[in-house]
Write a protein that holds these residues in place. Structure first.
Motif, PDB file in Angstrom:
ATOM      1  N   GLY A  85      -8.928   7.237  -0.193  1.00 48.22           N
ATOM      2  CA  GLY A  85      -8.301   8.048   0.855  1.00 48.22           C
ATOM      3  C   GLY A  85      -8.994   7.806   2.180  1.00 48.22           C
ATOM      4  O   GLY A  85     -10.233   7.721   2.245  1.00 48.22           O
ATOM      5  N   HIS A  86      -8.224   7.666   3.221  1.00 45.98           N
ATOM      6  CA  HIS A  86      -8.809   7.346   4.530  1.00 45.98           C
ATOM      7  C   HIS A  86      -7.900   7.756   5.683  1.00 45.98           C
ATOM      8  O   HIS A  86      -6.691   7.884   5.522  1.00 45.98           O
ATOM      9  CB  HIS A  86      -9.077   5.833   4.617  1.00 45.98           C
ATOM     10  CG  HIS A  86      -7.838   4.992   4.458  1.00 45.98           C
ATOM     11  ND1 HIS A  86      -7.382   4.563   3.230  1.00 45.98           N
ATOM     12  CD2 HIS A  86      -6.947   4.523   5.363  1.00 45.98           C
ATOM     13  CE1 HIS A  86      -6.284   3.864   3.387  1.00 45.98           C
ATOM     14  NE2 HIS A  86      -5.975   3.826   4.672  1.00 45.98           N
ATOM     15  N   PHE A  87      -8.509   7.957   6.830  1.00 48.23           N
ATOM     16  CA  PHE A  87      -7.820   7.943   8.124  1.00 48.23           C
ATOM     17  C   PHE A  87      -7.912   6.503   8.630  1.00 48.23           C
ATOM     18  O   PHE A  87      -8.715   5.707   8.123  1.00 48.23           O
ATOM     19  CB  PHE A  87      -8.525   8.855   9.128  1.00 48.23           C
ATOM     20  CG  PHE A  87      -8.366  10.334   8.886  1.00 48.23           C
ATOM     21  CD1 PHE A  87      -7.258  11.016   9.367  1.00 48.23           C
ATOM     22  CD2 PHE A  87      -9.343  11.050   8.201  1.00 48.23           C
ATOM     23  CE1 PHE A  87      -7.111  12.379   9.168  1.00 48.23           C
ATOM     24  CE2 PHE A  87      -9.212  12.420   7.992  1.00 48.23           C
ATOM     25  CZ  PHE A  87      -8.090  13.082   8.468  1.00 48.23           C
ATOM     26  N   HIS A  88      -7.153   6.198   9.652  1.00 43.37           N
ATOM     27  CA  HIS A  88      -7.314   4.893  10.300  1.00 43.37           C
ATOM     28  C   HIS A  88      -8.276   5.024  11.475  1.00 43.37           C
ATOM     29  O   HIS A  88      -8.262   6.028  12.196  1.00 43.37           O
ATOM     30  CB  HIS A  88      -5.957   4.352  10.780  1.00 43.37           C
ATOM     31  CG  HIS A  88      -5.080   3.964   9.632  1.00 43.37           C
ATOM     32  ND1 HIS A  88      -3.712   3.983   9.688  1.00 43.37           N
ATOM     33  CD2 HIS A  88      -5.399   3.536   8.381  1.00 43.37           C
ATOM     34  CE1 HIS A  88      -3.217   3.601   8.526  1.00 43.37           C
ATOM     35  NE2 HIS A  88      -4.227   3.338   7.715  1.00 43.37           N
ATOM     36  N   GLU A  89      -9.113   4.003  11.641  1.00 45.27           N
ATOM     37  CA  GLU A  89     -10.039   4.010  12.785  1.00 45.27           C
ATOM     38  C   GLU A  89      -9.263   4.048  14.087  1.00 45.27           C
ATOM     39  O   GLU A  89      -9.618   4.774  15.011  1.00 45.27           O
ATOM     40  CB  GLU A  89     -10.916   2.747  12.743  1.00 45.27           C
ATOM     41  CG  GLU A  89     -12.106   2.899  11.851  1.00 45.27           C
ATOM     42  CD  GLU A  89     -12.793   1.590  11.552  1.00 45.27           C
ATOM     43  OE1 GLU A  89     -12.447   0.558  12.153  1.00 45.27           O
ATOM     44  OE2 GLU A  89     -13.681   1.601  10.685  1.00 45.27           O
ATOM     45  N   GLY A  94       0.037   4.209  12.245  1.00 43.59           N
ATOM     46  CA  GLY A  94       0.600   4.727  11.005  1.00 43.59           C
ATOM     47  C   GLY A  94       0.658   3.623   9.952  1.00 43.59           C
ATOM     48  O   GLY A  94       0.033   2.563  10.096  1.00 43.59           O
ATOM     49  N   GLU A  95       1.418   3.883   8.899  1.00 46.36           N
ATOM     50  CA  GLU A  95       1.511   2.926   7.791  1.00 46.36           C
ATOM     51  C   GLU A  95       2.741   3.275   6.967  1.00 46.36           C
ATOM     52  O   GLU A  95       3.238   4.412   7.045  1.00 46.36           O
ATOM     53  CB  GLU A  95       0.234   3.033   6.943  1.00 46.36           C
ATOM     54  CG  GLU A  95       0.078   1.957   5.881  1.00 46.36           C
ATOM     55  CD  GLU A  95      -1.352   1.882   5.329  1.00 46.36           C
ATOM     56  OE1 GLU A  95      -2.192   2.724   5.702  1.00 46.36           O
ATOM     57  OE2 GLU A  95      -1.616   0.973   4.522  1.00 46.36           O
ATOM     58  N   THR A  96       3.242   2.329   6.196  1.00 47.51           N
ATOM     59  CA  THR A  96       4.282   2.654   5.211  1.00 47.51           C
ATOM     60  C   THR A  96       3.813   2.221   3.823  1.00 47.51           C
ATOM     61  O   THR A  96       3.051   1.257   3.684  1.00 47.51           O
ATOM     62  CB  THR A  96       5.628   1.951   5.515  1.00 47.51           C
ATOM     63  OG1 THR A  96       5.440   0.540   5.475  1.00 47.51           O
ATOM     64  CG2 THR A  96       6.178   2.358   6.864  1.00 47.51           C
ATOM     65  N   TYR A  97       4.255   2.970   2.823  1.00 47.56           N
ATOM     66  CA  TYR A  97       4.013   2.621   1.417  1.00 47.56           C
ATOM     67  C   TYR A  97       5.373   2.587   0.719  1.00 47.56           C
ATOM     68  O   TYR A  97       6.023   3.638   0.579  1.00 47.56           O
ATOM     69  CB  TYR A  97       3.176   3.705   0.723  1.00 47.56           C
ATOM     70  CG  TYR A  97       1.679   3.706   0.978  1.00 47.56           C
ATOM     71  CD1 TYR A  97       1.063   2.825   1.855  1.00 47.56           C
ATOM     72  CD2 TYR A  97       0.875   4.622   0.297  1.00 47.56           C
ATOM     73  CE1 TYR A  97      -0.313   2.858   2.059  1.00 47.56           C
ATOM     74  CE2 TYR A  97      -0.490   4.663   0.493  1.00 47.56           C
ATOM     75  CZ  TYR A  97      -1.083   3.775   1.375  1.00 47.56           C
ATOM     76  OH  TYR A  97      -2.449   3.828   1.566  1.00 47.56           O
ATOM     77  N   TYR A  98       5.774   1.433   0.274  1.00 42.11           N
ATOM     78  CA  TYR A  98       7.074   1.274  -0.369  1.00 42.11           C
ATOM     79  C   TYR A  98       6.842   1.021  -1.864  1.00 42.11           C
ATOM     80  O   TYR A  98       6.401  -0.058  -2.250  1.00 42.11           O
ATOM     81  CB  TYR A  98       7.829   0.116   0.289  1.00 42.11           C
ATOM     82  CG  TYR A  98       9.252  -0.076  -0.164  1.00 42.11           C
ATOM     83  CD1 TYR A  98       9.969   0.944  -0.771  1.00 42.11           C
ATOM     84  CD2 TYR A  98       9.887  -1.294   0.029  1.00 42.11           C
ATOM     85  CE1 TYR A  98      11.277   0.758  -1.180  1.00 42.11           C
ATOM     86  CE2 TYR A  98      11.195  -1.491  -0.370  1.00 42.11           C
ATOM     87  CZ  TYR A  98      11.886  -0.459  -0.969  1.00 42.11           C
ATOM     88  OH  TYR A  98      13.180  -0.647  -1.374  1.00 42.11           O
ATOM     89  N   ALA A 133      -4.697  11.464   7.031  1.00 44.63           N
ATOM     90  CA  ALA A 133      -5.409  10.824   5.923  1.00 44.63           C
ATOM     91  C   ALA A 133      -4.441  10.646   4.768  1.00 44.63           C
ATOM     92  O   ALA A 133      -3.539  11.470   4.574  1.00 44.63           O
ATOM     93  CB  ALA A 133      -6.575  11.694   5.481  1.00 44.63           C
ATOM     94  N   HIS A 134      -4.611   9.564   4.013  1.00 44.63           N
ATOM     95  CA  HIS A 134      -3.686   9.302   2.911  1.00 44.63           C
ATOM     96  C   HIS A 134      -4.433   8.773   1.695  1.00 44.63           C
ATOM     97  O   HIS A 134      -5.336   7.959   1.812  1.00 44.63           O
ATOM     98  CB  HIS A 134      -2.559   8.355   3.333  1.00 44.63           C
ATOM     99  CG  HIS A 134      -3.003   7.230   4.222  1.00 44.63           C
ATOM    100  ND1 HIS A 134      -3.374   7.420   5.535  1.00 44.63           N
ATOM    101  CD2 HIS A 134      -3.136   5.904   4.000  1.00 44.63           C
ATOM    102  CE1 HIS A 134      -3.709   6.265   6.073  1.00 44.63           C
ATOM    103  NE2 HIS A 134      -3.589   5.320   5.153  1.00 44.63           N
ATOM    104  N   ARG A 135      -4.021   9.285   0.561  1.00 42.12           N
ATOM    105  CA  ARG A 135      -4.585   8.892  -0.745  1.00 42.12           C
ATOM    106  C   ARG A 135      -3.418   8.764  -1.709  1.00 42.12           C
ATOM    107  O   ARG A 135      -2.578   9.673  -1.787  1.00 42.12           O
ATOM    108  CB  ARG A 135      -5.552   9.960  -1.228  1.00 42.12           C
ATOM    109  CG  ARG A 135      -5.859   9.890  -2.721  1.00 42.12           C
ATOM    110  CD  ARG A 135      -6.835  10.964  -3.144  1.00 42.12           C
ATOM    111  NE  ARG A 135      -8.183  10.653  -2.680  1.00 42.12           N
ATOM    112  CZ  ARG A 135      -9.178  11.541  -2.644  1.00 42.12           C
ATOM    113  NH1 ARG A 135      -8.964  12.783  -3.029  1.00 42.12           N
ATOM    114  NH2 ARG A 135     -10.381  11.177  -2.230  1.00 42.12           N
TER     115      ARG A 135
HETATM  116 ZN    ZN Z   1      -4.104   3.347   5.521  1.00 39.22          ZN
END
Ligand code: ZN
Ligand code: M6P
Length: 187
Positions: A85-89, A94-98, A133-135
């Motif tokens: 799990g992390h934030f981005h520096e 952002g980000e996508t997860y498909y 943050a995303h995990r």
């Molecule tokens: Zn990320």
């Protein structure tokens, strides 16, 4: 000049061809993530299973990066295998997860403490807004494979999640998947 490319992504195995890099995380490298320390230690002393792998496709000087994450099914105590799990520096990224195969939960937490989840299953592409943050958590019995896509220089900021944990835990209770408050969360 950068040249176009077609990259093969196998949605079952998560293989990326050609790939430019990869790494693997075994449970022994994920100390501190799980609250059942005895269960974690026993699993590390045993087979030290592979928890997840990340494969990427990147080009120097490109503003795009993508790849796959391949998460094994499994549990440590009542918690499912999960990423750190992390934030981005770079907080504006952002980000996508498909999701390609398997099933899981994407757990997200904003800087000011909002919590959201997005179901991970084939056909769903999760939008991860900047500065959340995303995990990802594999709640199924098979591999959870997803394609991620973000800025190549987004960077990973692990410190806060590592030190404080996340506000919620995803656990197995009575054969069901439940999202519960994390009793150890440091506010
Ligand atoms: Zn990320
Ligand atoms: C996804 C992406 C990667 C990340 C990986 C594992 O593939 O977000 O950038 O590294 O998940 O997550 P973590 O780094 O939090 O362990």
């Amino acid at each position: 000049m950068l040249l176009p490319a077609g990259v093969r992504i196998d949605g079952r195995s998560g293989a990326v061809t050609p790939a430019t890099g990869s790494y693997a995380k075994h449970l022994s490298e994920l100390a501190g993530l799980y609250r059942d320390k005895a269960a974690h230690a026993a699993m590390v002393a045993g087979q030290d299973p592979l928890a997840y792998e990340v494969v990427d496709y990147r080009h120097q000087d490109s503003d795009l990066a993508f790849g796959t994450t391949i998460m094994a099914p499994g549990r440590v105590g009542d918690e499912f295998f999960m990423t750190r799990g992390h934030f981005h520096e770079r907080r504006e990224c952002g980000e996508t997860y498909y999701t390609q195969s398997g099933e899981g939960i994407l757990l997200l937490q904003s800087r000011d403490g909002l919590v959201r989840t997005v179901e991970m299953k084939p056909g769903i592409c999760a939008f991860i807004p900047p500065d959340w943050a995303h995990r990802s958590i594999n709640t199924g019995d098979e591999k959870l494979v997803f394609v991620w896509h973000c800025a190549p220089d987004a960077g990973h900021e692990y410190g806060e999640i590592l030190e404080k944990g996340m506000r919620k835990l995803v656990v197995a209770r009575d054969g069901r998947v439940e999202i519960v408050d994390n009793p150890n969360f440091v506010s």
